[in-house]
Design a protein around this motif. Sequence first.
Motif, short mmCIF file in Angstrom:
data_model
loop_
_atom_site.label_atom_id
_atom_site.label_comp_id
_atom_site.label_asym_id
_atom_site.label_seq_id
_atom_site.Cartn_x
_atom_site.Cartn_y
_atom_site.Cartn_z
N THR A 44 -59.71 94.55 68.32
CA THR A 44 -60.10 93.14 68.15
C THR A 44 -61.61 93.03 67.92
OG1 THR A 44 -58.26 92.39 69.49
CG2 THR A 44 -60.12 90.89 69.28
N GLN A 84 -56.41 86.88 67.74
CA GLN A 84 -55.42 87.30 68.73
C GLN A 84 -55.03 86.13 69.63
OE1 GLN A 84 -56.49 90.89 70.83
NE2 GLN A 84 -54.46 91.08 71.72
N ASP A 156 -54.62 89.74 63.72
CA ASP A 156 -54.74 90.50 64.96
C ASP A 156 -53.44 90.37 65.75
OD1 ASP A 156 -55.69 92.02 67.01
OD2 ASP A 156 -57.51 90.82 67.35
N GLU A 157 -52.64 91.41 65.71
CA GLU A 157 -51.32 91.44 66.36
C GLU A 157 -50.48 90.23 65.97
OE1 GLU A 157 -51.24 92.49 70.46
OE2 GLU A 157 -53.00 93.78 70.29
MG LIG Z 1 -57.00 93.00 70.62
#
Ligand SMILES: [Mg+2]
Lengths: 300, 353
Positions: A44, A84, A156-157
Amino acid sequence: MSTAISAHDVAKRYGEVHAVDGAEIEVDGGEFFGVLGPNGAGKTTLLEILEGIRQADRGAISVLGRSPWPRNPELLRRVGVQLQASAFFDRLTAREQLRTFAELYGVGRARADAQLETVGLTDKADTRVEQLSGGQAQRLSIACALVHDPELVFLDEPTAALDPQARRNLWDLLREINTEGRTIVLTTHHMDEAESLCDRVAVMDAGKILTVGSPAALIRQLDLPQQIIVDRRLLDGDAVVSVPGVDSVAADGDSVVLTTRTPAQAISALAGLGALDGVQIRNGTLEDVFLQLTGREYRA
Amino acid sequence: MSGLRSLLVAMWTGFRRDRSALFFTVFFPLMFLVIFGALFRGNPAAKVKLAVVGSDQPALLERAVTQPGFDQVVTIVRADTLESARRRVADGDADALVTQDGNRIAVEYSAASQTTAGMARGVVEQIVQAANLAASGAPPTYTVTERQIEDASLKPIQYLTPGLLGWAIASSGIFGASATLVVWRTKGLLRRLRLSPVRLGDIFGARIVLSLLISLIQMALFLTVATIPFFGLKLVKSWWMAVPVMLAGTLAFLAIGALIGGVAKTQESAQAMAQLVVMPMAFLGGSFFPLDKSPSWMQVVSRAFPLRYLNEGMLDVLGRGKGPTAVVPDLLILLAISVVLGALALRVFRWEK
Ligand SMILES: [Mg+2]
Ligand SMILES: Nc1ncnc2c1ncn2[C@@H]1O[C@H](COP(=O)(O)OP(=O)(O)OP(=O)(O)O)[C@@H](O)[C@H]1O
């Protein structure tokens, strides 16, 4: 193909923590690039440096030919980001959120509503964000990242909170966007996702990039033996010893797992024994690469 | 521009749906105006109530009642017997009992209420004198002409309206701006907006336009309520000059709010800081009682608070009936405060936690 991102010797420290520690990254335009790594690896932080909301302590960074720091609104127009942690305007519905973000980029309402449809939230259009489920909020956040047709997308994810159906749908959407020539950088903890989507992946740990390559190449480099999984009832205890080229044998519930570096030989022997019904052959996976590189212990 | 507009629409929609914000910024101060306005309304000129006994009414009074204007000063309370008439005076239903015996007029009153008794006596004496004069047949030597002059002392509604409105505008400006910044920062919305091409000026601009709109709504509601006859505020001469003063005041409070929003780390601390600014400022800036009547130290201290200039400026045109230029100094001071504190607020602004 032009270079979308190039970052050299990027470092970021929080007190004693070297969140990113001399990372090197090159992403080509149109590439689907994955960043893998255990929790706290610095994924991140690295992404946020590339996005331009964190300032690196050092490093030469170029994103779409520009420096992301200090904040550059012209560059930001061409980039889409899903953070995220999603963040929305209070008390606005899903549709209103998306329209607001769209207008920030000068994008019209029709496009915003179409984007809502793309992430499957049309039936939640009039629901306030506070009442969306975690996965729905995540889908909305992705929609907000994509609403202005960015050339470069950071996710991010993105599939962290999604159900399997929504995950597959997002994969399809991302592949489609990527085929249009857009560059995608995503982080994920799902190896199957990275393997299925990414042209190349970087494996990161403790702020360092350990390796970069296509999933297939990384697996090949690992040079793992293959595993042949046979129904235990078809292969009685003594017969297994007669199979040639087998390095080791292990029982796993109803199955017997044979590890071999000469699968052709082993399989023809198994065919002779009539033990091929329901056979599975497992090659090395990205997961093996990941575990090999970052250590087998699960690290939080 | 589209950035400012979209943020403004989002903020406005969010504000509209925020019941507690609506209550505290719009209805709560209005409630104060209604309560204080009703409490301090002052009695409308009370009539003198004179008790008389049944048919045995004093002839003198009888004649006076037919004169124009008399019925606006006196109400006749009729009783059947002398006893019941006396009882009504004793109970406070009537201010005095008037009886006539030949040429003698008798006035009986209760000692409980000196003022009304005095008024009753005055009225009866006046009637008697007028009757004497008429009986003498001579033209009156002295006559009285009446003209009402501007009352230098303010009626409560005249200072309550600008004072409470000033307080309402200070609260919603300071609480509103600080909350927007702190909530957006702690929730990560500011960092998300930082990733969009929106300019910082658009974020501030949208909040400013929103606050100006809210202030205008507050002012419209206040003036609507204050001018209903029950409360009795009259909009005279240059009352409209209260609008620019009010808008300049809003800017100053926004700057204070943005400053708090930049410094405070959590929503709770932002609220505490805003409260710490608003409450003393409202008391010492003359929102709840007029500064003219306050001790001189307070009049000096009040100059430190932007709210004072807003209150005084609005009071000049809403209460004191002054001309449009009277508010110019207050207006300029408020604008200067806005510029200085606004520049400071931009300096302490942070996108991230
Ligand atoms: Mg992360
Ligand atoms: N704002 C911050 N202040 C201090 N330390 C931080 C901050 N942000 C991240 N860190 C630290 O930096 C390291 C890297 O964090 P980062 O969020 O980049 O990891 P990650 O790879 O994204 O992890 P995850 O898979 O859990 O999302 C962690 O050790 C984290 O504790």
